[in-house]
Design a protein around this motif. Sequence first.
Motif, PDB file in Angstrom:
ATOM      1  N   ILE A  29       0.853  -1.368  -0.017  1.00 41.02           N
ATOM      2  CA  ILE A  29       0.016  -0.005  -0.039  1.00 41.02           C
ATOM      3  C   ILE A  29       0.769   1.110  -0.151  1.00 41.02           C
ATOM      4  O   ILE A  29       0.625   2.265  -0.852  1.00 41.02           O
ATOM      5  CB  ILE A  29      -0.925   0.183   1.333  1.00 41.02           C
ATOM      6  N   CYS A  35       2.113   4.531   7.116  1.00 35.85           N
ATOM      7  CA  CYS A  35       1.648   3.470   6.397  1.00 35.85           C
ATOM      8  C   CYS A  35       2.481   2.123   6.972  1.00 35.85           C
ATOM      9  O   CYS A  35       2.055   0.918   6.661  1.00 35.85           O
ATOM     10  CB  CYS A  35       1.871   3.491   4.885  1.00 35.85           C
ATOM     11  N   LEU A  92      -2.814   4.899   8.175  1.00 34.03           N
ATOM     12  CA  LEU A  92      -3.926   3.650   7.768  1.00 34.03           C
ATOM     13  C   LEU A  92      -4.082   2.891   9.121  1.00 34.03           C
ATOM     14  O   LEU A  92      -3.185   2.004   9.610  1.00 34.03           O
ATOM     15  CB  LEU A  92      -2.713   2.788   6.846  1.00 34.03           C
ATOM     16  N   PRO A 131      -8.943   0.276   4.987  1.00 38.40           N
ATOM     17  CA  PRO A 131      -9.320  -0.495   4.148  1.00 38.40           C
ATOM     18  C   PRO A 131      -9.465  -1.811   4.726  1.00 38.40           C
ATOM     19  O   PRO A 131      -9.632  -2.113   5.809  1.00 38.40           O
ATOM     20  CB  PRO A 131      -7.676  -0.663   3.583  1.00 38.40           C
ATOM     21  N   VAL A 172      -6.795  -5.807   1.139  1.00 37.48           N
ATOM     22  CA  VAL A 172      -6.285  -5.266   0.186  1.00 37.48           C
ATOM     23  C   VAL A 172      -5.223  -6.380  -0.365  1.00 37.48           C
ATOM     24  O   VAL A 172      -4.542  -6.738   0.344  1.00 37.48           O
ATOM     25  CB  VAL A 172      -5.287  -3.917   0.495  1.00 37.48           C
ATOM     26  N   THR A 192      -2.396  -7.014  -1.554  1.00 36.97           N
ATOM     27  CA  THR A 192      -0.873  -6.399  -1.663  1.00 36.97           C
ATOM     28  C   THR A 192      -0.043  -7.779  -2.236  1.00 36.97           C
ATOM     29  O   THR A 192      -0.652  -9.171  -1.679  1.00 36.97           O
ATOM     30  CB  THR A 192      -0.466  -6.131  -0.510  1.00 36.97           C
ATOM     31  N   PRO A 211      -4.054  -1.984  -4.246  1.00 33.71           N
ATOM     32  CA  PRO A 211      -3.308  -0.751  -3.340  1.00 33.71           C
ATOM     33  C   PRO A 211      -3.390   0.447  -4.133  1.00 33.71           C
ATOM     34  O   PRO A 211      -3.439   1.621  -3.324  1.00 33.71           O
ATOM     35  CB  PRO A 211      -2.041  -1.242  -3.570  1.00 33.71           C
ATOM     36  N   VAL A 223      -6.518   2.716  -2.531  1.00 32.06           N
ATOM     37  CA  VAL A 223      -6.324   3.238  -1.418  1.00 32.06           C
ATOM     38  C   VAL A 223      -5.117   4.401  -1.592  1.00 32.06           C
ATOM     39  O   VAL A 223      -5.485   5.577  -0.948  1.00 32.06           O
ATOM     40  CB  VAL A 223      -5.453   2.396  -0.372  1.00 32.06           C
TER      41      VAL A 223
END
Length: 246
Positions: A19, A93, A143, A187, A190, A192, A218, A221
Amino acid sequence: MGEKLKNKVAIITGGAGGIGGAISALYAAEGAVVVANDINAEITEKFATDLSAKLNCTNIIPYAADVCNREQVNKMVQDVLDQFGHIDILVNCAGRSKDALLHKMSESDWDFVINLNLKGTFNCVQYVYPFMRQQNQGKIISLTSRARMGTIGQINYSSAKAGLVGLTCSLAKEAARFNINVNCISPGFVLTPRLSQMEEKHLEARVQLNPFERAVQPEDVANLALFLATEDSRNITGQVINIGAW
């Protein structure tokens, strides 16, 4: 290349990850000087080199530092200020989980997750915030996660992510008079690179939490993080914005 963040300086912790890497890429493409922070120097350097070549730009600065280490965070902030003179955006993050049911969770697993996800954010915010106050403007984006509402096997992670909401809402009230916006992105699942390695049945269960029945990318976001970093969001603060689930 766009100009939505032209002349802005952004520190993105976890900025070489899934992200965080997407946010770094979009911010750089929109003209920001991006300080992509991660704990692993080799990974951070490679990420910055590859992204700079892809975007044909020179505005991506790799910076290896452990957000849990206050001295390293302080040095990172000072180095950025010494080089560029201002910090306009901080995106928190950096984070990881270490899952276990409560009766199997070790104290070290609790401490690791709380320190990285919650205290690491506190460290970064506390060192950046005074300079944003002085310049009377700034954007702080953290985040959090759907896990903040409780997830089996994630008491440590859920506690940390819920704590980020409290940090955000409290700081938003303190910071508004200095024209600083403080918000959370929350989120759902996600996709990733790390999470894409899960077993198919676990992937499907997480996808079902999204009303659209698809994994969040990602880049989805990153698009929200871009909006929160621009003047388009100047009257939005103290908010937790869900993406992909609620």
